[in-house]
Design an enzyme around this catalytic site. Structure first.
Site, PDB file in Angstrom:
ATOM      1  CB  THR A   1       5.376  -2.533  -5.035  1.00  0.00           C
ATOM      2  OG1 THR A   1       6.075  -1.379  -4.250  1.00  0.00           O
ATOM      3  CG2 THR A   1       3.836  -2.465  -4.483  1.00  0.00           C
TER       4      THR A   1
ATOM      5  CG  ASP B   1      10.840   3.392  -3.205  1.00  0.00           C
ATOM      6  OD1 ASP B   1       9.986   4.070  -3.758  1.00  0.00           O
ATOM      7  OD2 ASP B   1      11.186   3.083  -2.346  1.00  0.00           O
TER       8      ASP B   1
ATOM      9  CG  ASP C   1      12.950  -2.987  -0.853  1.00  0.00           C
ATOM     10  OD1 ASP C   1      13.276  -1.713  -1.253  1.00  0.00           O
ATOM     11  OD2 ASP C   1      11.803  -3.266  -0.309  1.00  0.00           O
ATOM     12  CB  SER C   2      13.941  -0.782  -6.123  1.00  0.00           C
ATOM     13  OG  SER C   2      13.270   0.295  -5.319  1.00  0.00           O
ATOM     14  CB  SER C   3      15.496   0.686  -0.823  1.00  0.00           C
ATOM     15  OG  SER C   3      14.235   1.298  -0.852  1.00  0.00           O
TER      16      SER C   3
ATOM     17  CD  GLN D   1      19.128  22.626  -4.581  1.00  0.00           C
ATOM     18  OE1 GLN D   1      18.155  22.902  -4.055  1.00  0.00           O
ATOM     19  NE2 GLN D   1      20.379  23.091  -3.971  1.00  0.00           N
ATOM     20  CB  CYS D   2      14.427  23.815 -10.836  1.00  0.00           C
ATOM     21  SG  CYS D   2      14.727  25.292 -10.056  1.00  0.00           S
TER      22      CYS D   2
END
EC number: 3.5.1.1
Length: 340
Positions: A12, A89, A56-58, A274-275
């Protein structure tokens, strides 16, 4: 004069708005320099390597991680520090992987970017870049203060392999809840020296092997047997299993049998929570005692990004599944805190 090597991958920070589509598209470093005239006033000699095409970092992938590591290796003796401009990202994945590929760093590697393009009026890009450059050049007693891979965002410096992107709307995009902030920039930059890596005297080694045969099993109530079997039977060497709380799973016999069979077939299964805050504690509750017995590995407080990239790195370096299993549970770059 400080010599800083800037690796501009895209993201970005260097985007412009396409007048036809109205979307942001990657531009190049010339746009950044044009919108940041203060760069020329600093006592820095900046060398810029721009990826072509801009990424793009994706679209980040292992080959790009290896290219970045090679660039740092090739230029390591020539520069005081390195700044990587990168899309936010997947920045935490890249920072984590680079922390493993670059062993014994005695110079800073700072990843940064922005939430708004540098040409926007309210952009965070200028502050992030200027602060990243200052930290990349900072020395004390003729040695770099920062000797590791970090993320700089919104005036906070995080250990790269302890961080994750948590917000896409605020300038405060990253957090590191299980490890203290390394530095904070206000009127002065204040370093948390007690937690900084000190690699002085170590040999710098750049690794260049990645094995991306890693799968992910994210548990949720009602997950089907077919879904679990599809992941466990996939052509991977290791599986990151995202569990509940402090490493808990359902205790159904069929589920434990599937995990046991996968382990017996040579797969490493790494348990992370997942925490976002806290650590896996295998055996603390009945729901995780069975996991220990069948050889599930403890991921402690590693982030998801770190668990995935660490396994890719270890698998690239080690042929033995037993060695991978041992080292993934050890802190090799400050990426986990053991609680046993």
């Amino acid at each position: 004069m400080h010599n800083i090597f800037i690796i501009y991958t895209g993201g970005t920070i260097g985007m412009v708005k396409d007048p036809e589509s109205g979307t942001f598209i990657p531009f190049d470093f010339a746009l950044i320099a044009k919108n940041l005239p203060d760069l020329s006033r600093l006592n820095y000699k900046l060398t810029v390597h721009s990826f072509d095409p801009i990424i793009d970092s994706s679209n980040m992938r292992p080959s790009i991680w290896l290219e970045m590591a090679q660039l740092i290796k090739d230029n390591y003796e020539l520069y005081d520090g390195f700044v990587i401009l990168h899309g936010s990202d997947t920045m935490a994945f890249s920072a984590s992987m680079l922390s493993f590929l670059l062993e014994g760093l005695q110079k800073p590697v700072i990843l940064s970017g922005s939430q708004l393009p540098i040409g926007e009026i309210r952009t965070d890009a200028r502050e992030n870049l200027m602060t990243a450059l200052e930290i990349a050049s900072a020395k004390k007693d003729d040695r770099s203060i920062i000797q590791e891979v970090c993320i700089l965002f919104d005036n906070k410096l995080f250990r790269g392999n302890r961080s994750f992107k948590y917000n896409s709307d605020k300038f405060e995009a990253f957090r590191s809840p299980n490890f203290p902030v390394l530095a904070e920039a206000g009127i002065h930059i204040r370093y948390n020296e007690e937690v900084l890596q000190n690699n002085t005297g170590k040999e710098f080694i750049s690794h260049h092997n990645i094995d991306n045969r890693v799968g992910v099993l994210k548990l949720f109530p009602g997950i089907s047997i077919a879904t679990i079997e599809a992941v466990l039977n996939s052509d991977v060497r290791s599986i990151v299993m995202e569990t509940f709380g402090s490493g808990n799973t359902m205790t159904d016999e069929w589920f434990l049998d599937l995990l046991k069979k996968a382990v017996e077939n040579g797969k490493n299964i790494l348990d992370i929570s997942q925490c976002k805050v806290g650590s896996v504690e295998l055996g603390r509750y009945e729901t995780s005692q069975g996991l220990q017995a069948i050889g599930i590995l403890n991921g402690y407080d590693m982030t998801f990004e770190t668990a995935v990239t660490k396994l890719m790195y270890l698998q690239g370096e080690l042929d033995s599944q037993e060695e991978v299993a041992y080292w993934v549970q050890q802190s090799i770059r400050g990426e986990l805190t053991k609680n046993d």
